[in-house]
Structure formats: C-alpha cells, structure tokens
Design a protein around this motif. Structure first.
Motif, PDB file in Angstrom:
ATOM      1  N   SER A 130       5.658  -0.826  -2.991  1.00 32.34           N
ATOM      2  CA  SER A 130       6.804  -1.845  -2.935  1.00 32.34           C
ATOM      3  C   SER A 130       8.001  -1.417  -2.779  1.00 32.34           C
ATOM      4  O   SER A 130       8.940  -1.809  -2.218  1.00 32.34           O
ATOM      5  CB  SER A 130       6.738  -2.722  -4.360  1.00 32.34           C
ATOM      6  OG  SER A 130       7.750  -3.770  -4.294  1.00 32.34           O
TER       7      SER A 130
ATOM      8  N   LEU B 244       8.493  -0.022   0.668  1.00 30.72           N
ATOM      9  CA  LEU B 244       8.710  -1.192   1.610  1.00 30.72           C
ATOM     10  C   LEU B 244      10.256  -2.195   1.412  1.00 30.72           C
ATOM     11  O   LEU B 244      10.705  -2.361   2.546  1.00 30.72           O
ATOM     12  CB  LEU B 244       7.597  -2.373   1.149  1.00 30.72           C
ATOM     13  CG  LEU B 244       7.713  -3.842   1.879  1.00 30.72           C
ATOM     14  CD1 LEU B 244       7.648  -3.736   3.493  1.00 30.72           C
ATOM     15  CD2 LEU B 244       6.605  -4.775   1.216  1.00 30.72           C
TER      16      LEU B 244
ATOM     17  N   LEU C 286       8.127   2.865   5.395  1.00 35.51           N
ATOM     18  CA  LEU C 286       6.969   2.181   5.910  1.00 35.51           C
ATOM     19  C   LEU C 286       5.903   3.107   5.810  1.00 35.51           C
ATOM     20  O   LEU C 286       4.742   3.004   5.092  1.00 35.51           O
ATOM     21  CB  LEU C 286       7.003   1.368   7.077  1.00 35.51           C
ATOM     22  CG  LEU C 286       7.764   0.237   7.162  1.00 35.51           C
ATOM     23  CD1 LEU C 286       7.641  -0.593   8.692  1.00 35.51           C
ATOM     24  CD2 LEU C 286       7.282  -0.818   6.154  1.00 35.51           C
TER      25      LEU C 286
ATOM     26  N   ALA D 262       5.277   3.908   2.171  1.00 39.66           N
ATOM     27  CA  ALA D 262       4.390   2.912   1.609  1.00 39.66           C
ATOM     28  C   ALA D 262       3.048   2.996   1.755  1.00 39.66           C
ATOM     29  O   ALA D 262       2.362   2.838   0.892  1.00 39.66           O
ATOM     30  CB  ALA D 262       5.104   1.650   1.929  1.00 39.66           C
TER      31      ALA D 262
ATOM     32  N   VAL E 256       3.988  -4.792   4.556  1.00 44.35           N
ATOM     33  CA  VAL E 256       4.031  -3.400   5.301  1.00 44.35           C
ATOM     34  C   VAL E 256       3.842  -3.573   6.807  1.00 44.35           C
ATOM     35  O   VAL E 256       4.398  -3.058   7.714  1.00 44.35           O
ATOM     36  CB  VAL E 256       3.484  -2.269   4.645  1.00 44.35           C
ATOM     37  CG1 VAL E 256       3.290  -1.027   5.563  1.00 44.35           C
ATOM     38  CG2 VAL E 256       3.743  -2.050   3.373  1.00 44.35           C
TER      39      VAL E 256
ATOM     40  N   CYS F 169      10.712  -9.920   5.807  1.00 45.71           N
ATOM     41  CA  CYS F 169       9.946  -8.806   5.160  1.00 45.71           C
ATOM     42  C   CYS F 169       9.833  -8.946   3.287  1.00 45.71           C
ATOM     43  O   CYS F 169       9.045  -9.041   2.763  1.00 45.71           O
ATOM     44  CB  CYS F 169       9.655  -7.550   5.475  1.00 45.71           C
ATOM     45  SG  CYS F 169       8.514  -6.514   4.516  1.00 45.71           S
TER      46      CYS F 169
ATOM     47  N   HIS G 216       7.238 -10.989   0.506  1.00 46.01           N
ATOM     48  CA  HIS G 216       6.625 -10.177  -0.343  1.00 46.01           C
ATOM     49  C   HIS G 216       7.081 -10.555  -1.922  1.00 46.01           C
ATOM     50  O   HIS G 216       6.461  -9.890  -2.846  1.00 46.01           O
ATOM     51  CB  HIS G 216       6.504  -8.790  -0.131  1.00 46.01           C
ATOM     52  CG  HIS G 216       7.289  -7.982  -0.926  1.00 46.01           C
ATOM     53  ND1 HIS G 216       8.511  -7.489  -0.104  1.00 46.01           N
ATOM     54  CD2 HIS G 216       7.389  -7.018  -1.853  1.00 46.01           C
ATOM     55  CE1 HIS G 216       9.472  -6.675  -0.836  1.00 46.01           C
ATOM     56  NE2 HIS G 216       8.563  -6.507  -2.011  1.00 46.01           N
TER      57      HIS G 216
END
Length: 174
Positions: free
Chosen positions: A104, A107, A126, A129, A149, A169, A173
């Motif tokens: 997280s 991300l 990324l 992650a 992701v 994004c 999340h």
C-alpha cells in the motif's frame, strides 16, 4: 489500523481524523492530523514513534489537495516504515506485520508520482509494491491493493496522464 489491542492515545486521535476523512470532511481530518503531527514534533523525542509517523503520514497524504504535498507525506510514511518493527506494530494490534504495509505504501507513492507526471518513478514504486504482494493476505484488502496496482500499471502502460491532483488509483484503494 483503527482496531487496537492496546490503547494508544495518539493512534486513537489519528483514527478520529481518519473517520472524518472517510465521512468526507477532509479539512477537519487535516486539522486533526496537523495537531497530532505538531504534538509528535514537539514531544521532545529525537525520533517520534515510527508507528505513529507511518500511520499519520499515510492518512495525511490522503487529505492533501496538492499532489506534491501528497507525495511528501507518502514518502514520509514509507521512510518511517523502514524503522518500524513488527514488535512495535503488534503492540498496537497483534495481527500487524510491517512487511504487509509496503504494498500500500509503495502504491501510494506510485500514485502520487503519477499525479505529478513522473512515470518512471511511479513504475519503480509499482514494481516495489508488486514485489511485496506475498505479504498481503488473500482477503478483500489484499485484492483491493493488488487490483489498484494493476489498474495504475495499466494506466501507465496506456500512457494516459491522469488529472493533476489526487490520483484515481489512490481514491480507489482507500
């Protein structure tokens, strides 16, 4: 991180701010987070508790309107995770493992870089992650982070530059 095994006044105050953020009161949340941050900075400790910094910075990033400030808080959270131990995290809640924070956190850093048009930095985070996916449970939260992701990666692959400001994004999340 809101559920606690051991009472912690700082984490409780952070949770109050996060409740405001989730309810849509980003300004109210930001005011609480700023007060907590000021208290941590003025606590007299050379280094504030990394759990407090990770958590506060993670949530503070979410309530920023300036993508550069969002990135600054995201990076602060990521750096604090590097000094957080499982033992300290488990004092707060017995199920916590620091390794599970990294998907997280990376991300969020990636999403902030993307919002700033910094594709190579976003891709780097990324990748970081994804490298830590093994530490995510096969539950709703784990699926949410993995999916976010992959959505951000697809957006970067399509060379679609998102709007300036908070990335979609990150919003997806939360």
């Amino acid at each position: 991180m809101v559920r606690m095994d051991t009472p912690d006044a700082v984490m409780a105050r952070i949770a109050q701010g996060q409740e405001l953020a989730v309810a849509g009161d980003r300004e109210g949340a930001r005011r609480i987070f700023e007060k907590v941050w000021d208290a941590l900075a003025g606590s007299g400790e050379d280094t504030p508790d990394p759990l407090h910094v990770v958590t506060l910075a993670h949530y503070m990033a979410d309530v920023q309107t300036d993508p550069a400030e969002e990135l600054r808080w995201d990076l602060r959270s990521l750096a604090a995770a590097d000094s957080l131990t499982d033992e300290r995290a488990q004092e707060h809640h017995s199920s916590l493992q620091v390794a599970g924070f990294y998907p997280s956190l990376h991300l969020n850093v990636a999403a902030s870089h993307h919002a700033l048009g910094q594709s190579s930095e976003a891709r780097h985070h990324l990748d970081r992650a994804a490298q830590s996916f093994e530490h995510l449970a096969e539950d709703g939260y784990g699926r949410m982070i993995r999916g976010a992701v992959e959505r951000l990666r697809a957006e970067l692959d399509a060379a679609t530059v998102g709007p300036w400001g908070q990335s979609e994004c990150r919003a997806q999340h939360r």
